[in-house]
Every structure is written in structure tokens, then in C-alpha cells.
Enzyme design. Structure first.
Site, PDB file in Angstrom:
ATOM      1  N   HIS A  18       0.839  -1.209   0.000  1.00 35.96           N
ATOM      2  CA  HIS A  18       0.000   0.000   0.000  1.00 35.96           C
ATOM      3  C   HIS A  18       0.872   1.255   0.000  1.00 35.96           C
ATOM      4  CE1 HIS A  18      -3.078  -2.637   2.289  1.00 35.96           C
ATOM      5  NE2 HIS A  18      -3.643  -2.359   1.131  1.00 35.96           N
ATOM      6  N   LYS A  42     -17.813  -6.690   7.248  1.00 38.85           N
ATOM      7  CA  LYS A  42     -16.636  -7.560   7.357  1.00 38.85           C
ATOM      8  C   LYS A  42     -16.160  -7.501   8.800  1.00 38.85           C
ATOM      9  CE  LYS A  42     -14.283  -7.438   2.852  1.00 38.85           C
ATOM     10  NZ  LYS A  42     -13.059  -6.970   2.182  1.00 38.85           N
ATOM     11  N   ARG A  91      -1.570  -5.733  -8.809  1.00 38.00           N
ATOM     12  CA  ARG A  91      -0.326  -6.460  -8.543  1.00 38.00           C
ATOM     13  C   ARG A  91      -0.158  -7.598  -9.528  1.00 38.00           C
ATOM     14  NH1 ARG A  91      -2.442  -7.633  -2.652  1.00 38.00           N
ATOM     15  NH2 ARG A  91      -4.169  -7.950  -4.063  1.00 38.00           N
ATOM     16  N   SER A 129      -2.920  -7.758   2.416  1.00 34.04           N
ATOM     17  CA  SER A 129      -3.278  -7.696   3.842  1.00 34.04           C
ATOM     18  C   SER A 129      -3.769  -9.054   4.315  1.00 34.04           C
ATOM     19  CB  SER A 129      -4.372  -6.651   4.071  1.00 34.04           C
ATOM     20  OG  SER A 129      -3.915  -5.371   3.730  1.00 34.04           O
TER      21      SER A 129
HETATM   22  O1  PNS Z   1      -8.768  -2.960   0.277  1.00 34.03           O
HETATM   23  P1  PNS Z   1      -9.926  -3.455  -0.516  1.00 34.03           P
HETATM   24  O2  PNS Z   1     -10.805  -4.366   0.322  1.00 34.03           O
HETATM   25  O3  PNS Z   1      -9.531  -4.106  -1.799  1.00 34.03           O
HETATM   26  O4  PNS Z   1     -10.798  -2.140  -0.889  1.00 34.03           O
HETATM   27  C1  PNS Z   1     -12.067  -2.270  -1.467  1.00 34.03           C
HETATM   28  C2  PNS Z   1     -12.766  -0.902  -1.569  1.00 34.03           C
HETATM   29  C3  PNS Z   1     -12.743  -0.162  -0.237  1.00 34.03           C
HETATM   30  C4  PNS Z   1     -12.068  -0.053  -2.601  1.00 34.03           C
HETATM   31  C5  PNS Z   1     -14.230  -1.161  -2.024  1.00 34.03           C
HETATM   32  O5  PNS Z   1     -14.788  -2.159  -1.228  1.00 34.03           O
HETATM   33  C6  PNS Z   1     -15.122   0.077  -1.956  1.00 34.03           C
HETATM   34  O6  PNS Z   1     -14.915   1.023  -2.651  1.00 34.03           O
HETATM   35  N1  PNS Z   1     -16.130   0.039  -1.057  1.00 34.03           N
HETATM   36  C7  PNS Z   1     -17.040   1.138  -0.825  1.00 34.03           C
HETATM   37  C8  PNS Z   1     -18.470   0.800  -1.249  1.00 34.03           C
HETATM   38  C9  PNS Z   1     -18.675   1.084  -2.723  1.00 34.03           C
HETATM   39  O7  PNS Z   1     -18.515   2.186  -3.188  1.00 34.03           O
HETATM   40  N2  PNS Z   1     -19.020   0.008  -3.461  1.00 34.03           N
HETATM   41  C10 PNS Z   1     -19.223   0.082  -4.885  1.00 34.03           C
HETATM   42  C11 PNS Z   1     -17.874   0.164  -5.605  1.00 34.03           C
HETATM   43  S1  PNS Z   1     -17.793  -0.940  -6.891  1.00 34.03           S
END
Ligand code: PNS
Length: 161
Positions: A18, A42, A91, A129
């Protein structure tokens, strides 16, 4: 005009992967916000306050980087902070499908917001993570994969159990 990018994630916990991505990203924008998702559905290893504190410590002194949290839709959060870009990392090939789906959905919701993908350094291409949590939980050494404050927090978390 100031260009703001948002780098969203669970950061559970923040890793060198990150941080590498954030360091690359911040060179291209006036302001980069690392936005930590609350996500109560989660069950994170670290709660929101802990995840924010760990990210904050890790980026201390990075002049144009801020750490914040968000809940709800990412596009709404991005709009609320005047961001024009969502920054994400790819990645390995398996990241691609998930990232493209999110990018397309976010574009559907907010066409003016661009998703920009950066490629992390090869050294961290296998770091996630999820694997850090798993390895640390089983007593493995993750010292070179996460910043020192996270390494310490992981040791404390798993020593307690
Ligand atoms: O670290 P991660 O779990 O890969 O991050 C995922 C994240 C936070 C980018 C994604 O879950 C997100 O944007 N969640 C917010 C809810 C949202 O906007 N959902 C629709 C997006 S497709």
C-alpha cells in the site's frame, strides 16, 4: 486547480505494498487521501480507529498525504472531498477482474471520476493484507512486508489470543 486523488481500501492492515503505491501516487497529485473503509459487515482484524492510526503513523511526514475514513459509496466520498481520481493498484493478473469491475461500476455511478491503476514494485507484488494477517496469525515473520508499527501491532494482537 488542485488535483486530489483518493486511494481507498480496508487497510487491514496497511502493508509496504500500500505504502509503495501511495508514495508513487502522491507524486502525481497535489493531494492524496488514503481513505479507510469502515465496513461493519466484514470482521476486520483491526477496528477502524486502529487501522486509521496505523496508516497515519506509517505516512507521517508525507507532505501531501492525508488519512481519512469513509462509509457508504466510494464515489460519494470522492465527490465530498473534490477528488477527480480514484487510485488503485494492480499487482497480479487475478487483481485485474475485480479491479475492472469496481472501476466500471464507479464510472457508471460517477462518470466524471477516473480510476487510475498503478503497478507496485515487484518486491511487493505478492503482498496482501489477507496473507499478512494469515501468516502473522500463524506465527510467521512479516517484518519486511509491513511498516514497523504494523508489525508491532500484529505481534500484540496475536500474542493476546
Ligand atoms: O482494500 P480493498 O478491500 O480491496 O478495498 C475495497 C474498496 C474499499 C475499494 C471497495 O470495497 C469500496 O470502494 N467500497 C465502498 C463501497 C462502494 O462504493 N461500493 C461500490 C464500488 S464498486
Amino acid at each position: 486547480m488542485k488535483r486530489t486523488a483518493v486511494y481507498p481500501g480496508m487497510f487491514d492492515p496497511v502493508t509496504h505494498g500500500h505504502l509503495d503505491l501511495a508514495d508513487r501516487g502522491r507524486r502525481h497529485y497535489d493531494r492524496l487521501i488514503l481513505a479507510v473503509l469502515r465496513n461493519d459487515t466484514k470482521q476486520p482484524l483491526f477496528n477502524l480507529d486502529e487501522r486509521i492510526a496505523l496508516v497515519r503513523e506509517a505516512v507521517e511526514g508525507w507532505s501531501n498525504v492525508e488519512v481519512d475514513s469513509f462509509d457508504g459509496l466510494l464515489v460519494d466520498y470522492a465527490r465530498s472531498v473534490d477528488a477527480s481520481v480514484i487510485l488503485r493498484g494492480i499487482r497480479v493478473a487475478s487483481d485485474f477482474e475485480y479491479e475492472m469491475q469496481m472501476a466500471m461500476m464507479n464510472r457508471h455511478l460517477s462518470p466524471e471520476l477516473e480510476t487510475v491503476f498503478l503497478v507496485p514494485t515487484e518486491a511487493y507484488s505478492y503482498v496482501s493484507s489477507r496473507l499478512v494477517r494469515e501468516v502473522a496469525g500463524l506465527g510467521g515473520n512479516v517484518d519486511n512486508l509491513v511498516p514497523a508499527n504494523v508489525s508491532k501491532a500484529l505481534k500484540q494482537r496475536f500474542a493476546r489470543d
